[in-house]
Design an enzyme around this catalytic site. Structure first.
Site, PDB file in Angstrom:
ATOM      1  N   SER A 145       0.892  -1.382   0.101  1.00 13.29           N
ATOM      2  CA  SER A 145       0.008   0.005  -0.021  1.00 13.29           C
ATOM      3  C   SER A 145       0.778   1.319   0.136  1.00 13.29           C
ATOM      4  O   SER A 145       0.670   2.184   0.951  1.00 13.29           O
ATOM      5  CB  SER A 145      -0.929  -0.205   1.260  1.00 13.29           C
ATOM      6  OG  SER A 145      -1.396  -1.386   1.104  1.00 13.29           O
ATOM      7  N   ARG A 160       8.094   6.179  -3.709  1.00 18.01           N
ATOM      8  CA  ARG A 160       8.672   6.547  -2.276  1.00 18.01           C
ATOM      9  C   ARG A 160       7.609   6.008  -1.229  1.00 18.01           C
ATOM     10  O   ARG A 160       6.696   5.388  -1.548  1.00 18.01           O
ATOM     11  CB  ARG A 160       8.537   8.141  -2.438  1.00 18.01           C
ATOM     12  CG  ARG A 160       7.019   8.491  -2.039  1.00 18.01           C
ATOM     13  CD  ARG A 160       7.035  10.458  -2.234  1.00 18.01           C
ATOM     14  NE  ARG A 160       7.416  10.614  -3.290  1.00 18.01           N
ATOM     15  CZ  ARG A 160       6.782  10.876  -4.419  1.00 18.01           C
ATOM     16  NH1 ARG A 160       5.354  10.553  -4.267  1.00 18.01           N
ATOM     17  NH2 ARG A 160       7.076  11.528  -5.610  1.00 18.01           N
ATOM     18  N   ASP A 198      -3.563  -1.413  -2.248  1.00 20.27           N
ATOM     19  CA  ASP A 198      -4.833  -1.906  -1.444  1.00 20.27           C
ATOM     20  C   ASP A 198      -6.081  -1.227  -2.015  1.00 20.27           C
ATOM     21  O   ASP A 198      -7.214  -1.923  -1.495  1.00 20.27           O
ATOM     22  CB  ASP A 198      -4.440  -1.387   0.222  1.00 20.27           C
ATOM     23  CG  ASP A 198      -4.172   0.189   0.393  1.00 20.27           C
ATOM     24  OD1 ASP A 198      -3.936   0.809  -0.741  1.00 20.27           O
ATOM     25  OD2 ASP A 198      -4.121   0.620   1.358  1.00 20.27           O
TER      26      ASP A 198
END
Ligand code: BGC
Length: 476
Positions: A145, A160, A198
């Site tokens: 996620s 990132r 997710d």
């Protein structure tokens, strides 16, 4: 200034009215277009709009047993999902709180080694004989996620970290390979066959559970969204609108009859330039103490990771003006926890939000317990008003991407059209009134009260685990 005046000024600063909702919704639609349009390799403008390589939505008839591993904000879950083919499933899971020291580990191996170990423990417990198919390996869908530049259904490099992770070594690496290498190292009989955000898991699992069809019929699942530690959403775009896709790939997919692809918007990064988002001094301070300054500016105003910190920043600021906690003269005298960034959990806010006890006794106890902070009744009333302003702003802003995507996809066009939004995450699930505040904002937004009435926001319980299993089920 007296406390009440300070509070009134803050509540006003946190108000998002319908003109602001319209301005933000229009900017969101523009950011979608820009994010999809730039050619491959060109510097990204607008939203990240990441193609996920998921090209269809389940119809509820999928079957089989699959593993899913889900690295979310605070937990790592390993699940075994049995899809029964009738929109229902059976799920076994082990949930592990990610140890704090791993958030800032030196190497990727430390984190991914830990994840592999947890998967192996799960497999030993629930699938000790491995898989019965010819490979002997169990198929696993990996829900990761964080923003990933997805290169295929089963590979993608980390752009990132968000939500507090700070392992520089992982940035730019393929997270599936990192996990698979660690699984192979400990001879765990698992093959990672799919990588999913997710939100994608949530979209797919909601579609599976509601048995919706992908063809624009009534009650379609249009958006999968997370409002939890972080926030994000995904939805389907027609292939020809996704200009950043390799034209050869588009041709190949079309020849197979594929028409759409799920796009992970990464809306946490909406308006990082702060052209339109509200930007109070508290927001600016939070950005400075966050692990990713300058990024995920929308998330920092909406998600559970930041709501508590916004309140802490506000309280420290009012104290500096001498309007609250006046028994402490200097900043350094304030209780240590009130001086510690991210110490105040949004769960505390959820108790304060609905406290109707005499003299706000619940709030008093909550603040004593969480921050060791004694309060007067006036202070508690002030804090409750501020909490409500913070959560209302978060929920009103949360309505912006939903309204924008509904408009962009024309999902509400048509005779008595009804649409479903599958959501998951601690804030939308447990924060009192969050969903109804989103609905208020949707009614005030450009989709208006009629649009709002046609939208069903439904919790996709265990969405990311079941969704990852569904992704894995598409791989032969
Ligand atoms: C991440 C997203 C994720 C969201 C919700 C954000 O911080 O960037 O990839 O979907 O949190 O978990």
């Amino acid at each position: 200034m007296v406390l009440q005046e300070s509070v009134d000024a803050i509540v006003k600063e946190f108000t998002v009215d319908s003109a602001k909702l319209e301005e933000l919704t229009n900017h969101f639609i523009k950011s979608i277009e820009e994010g999809l349009e730039h050619a491959p390799g060109e510097k990204s403008k607008g939203l990240p709009m990441i193609p996920t390589f998921v090209t269809s939505i389940p119809n509820g008839r999928e079957r089989g047993v699959f593993l899913a591993a889900d690295l979310g904000g605070t937990n790592f879950r390993v699940c075994s999902v049995e899809l029964k083919g009738n929109s229902t499933f059976k799920l076994e899971q082990l949930k592990n709180r990610i140890p704090d020291d791993l958030l800032e580990a030196e190497t990727s191996e430390e984190l991914f080694g830990y994840l592999a170990k947890k998967i192996a423990q799960f497999v030993d417990k629930y699938h000790p004989t491995g898989s019965t198919d010819t490979t002997g390996k169990l198929k696993l869908g990996f829900t990761f996620s964080y923003p990933v530049d997805q290169t295929s259904l089963s590979s993608g490099t980390l752009i990132r970290w968000t939500k507090g992770f700070k392992i520089q070594d992982t940035v730019g690496k393929d997270v599936v390979k990192l996990l698979q290498d660690q699984l192979d190292k400990i001879k765990c009989p698992v093959d990672i066959v799919a990588l999913a955000n997710d939100t994608v898991g949530t979209l797919l699992s909601h579609a599976y559970s509601s048995g919706a069809s992908p063809n624009g019929n009534q009650g379609d699942t249009v958006i999968g969204a997370i409002f939890g530690t972080g926030t994000n959403g995904c939805y389907m775009e027609p292939l020809e609108a996704i200009k950043k896709l390799d034209p050869e790939l588009v041709k190949e997919l079309k020849s197979k009859g594929v028409t759409h692809m799920v796009i992970n918007t990464e809306w946490g990064s909406f308006d990082n330039e702060l052209k339109h988002l509200p930007n109070t001094v508290y927001d600016q301070n939070i950005d400075k103490v966050s692990s990713n300054p300058g990024y995920h500016m929308f998330e920092k105003r909406v998600s559970g990771m930041f709501m508590g910190e916004i309140l802490r920043q506000v309280l420290v600021e009012i104290h500096s003006k001498g309007d609250i906690f006046t028994q402490y003269f200097e900043y350094d005298e304030l209780p240590h926890r009130l001086r510690t960034p991210f110490e105040l959990d949004s769960e505390v806010l959820s108790h304060i939000e609905i406290d109707d006890s005499t003299n706000l006794r619940e709030t008093e106890l909550s603040l004593l317990q969480s921050l060791r902070l004694p309060t007067t009744i006036e202070e508690r009333k002030a804090i409750q008003a501020i909490v409500r302003a913070i959560s209302r702003r978060a929920a009103y802003l949360a309505a912006v991407p939903l309204a924008a995507i509904l408009i962009r996809t024309k999902a509400l066009d048509g005779y008595h059209k009804e649409v479903e939004i599958g959501v998951d995450g601690s804030v939308v699930e447990y924060y009192p009134g969050f969903r109804s505040m989103i609905r208020h904002a949707l009614a005030l937004s450009p989709i208006g009260p009629d649009g709002e009435r046609s939208v069903h926001i439904q919790i996709a319980k265990d969405g990311s685990g079941v969704g990852a299993a569904l992704c894995a089920s598409t791989v032969n």
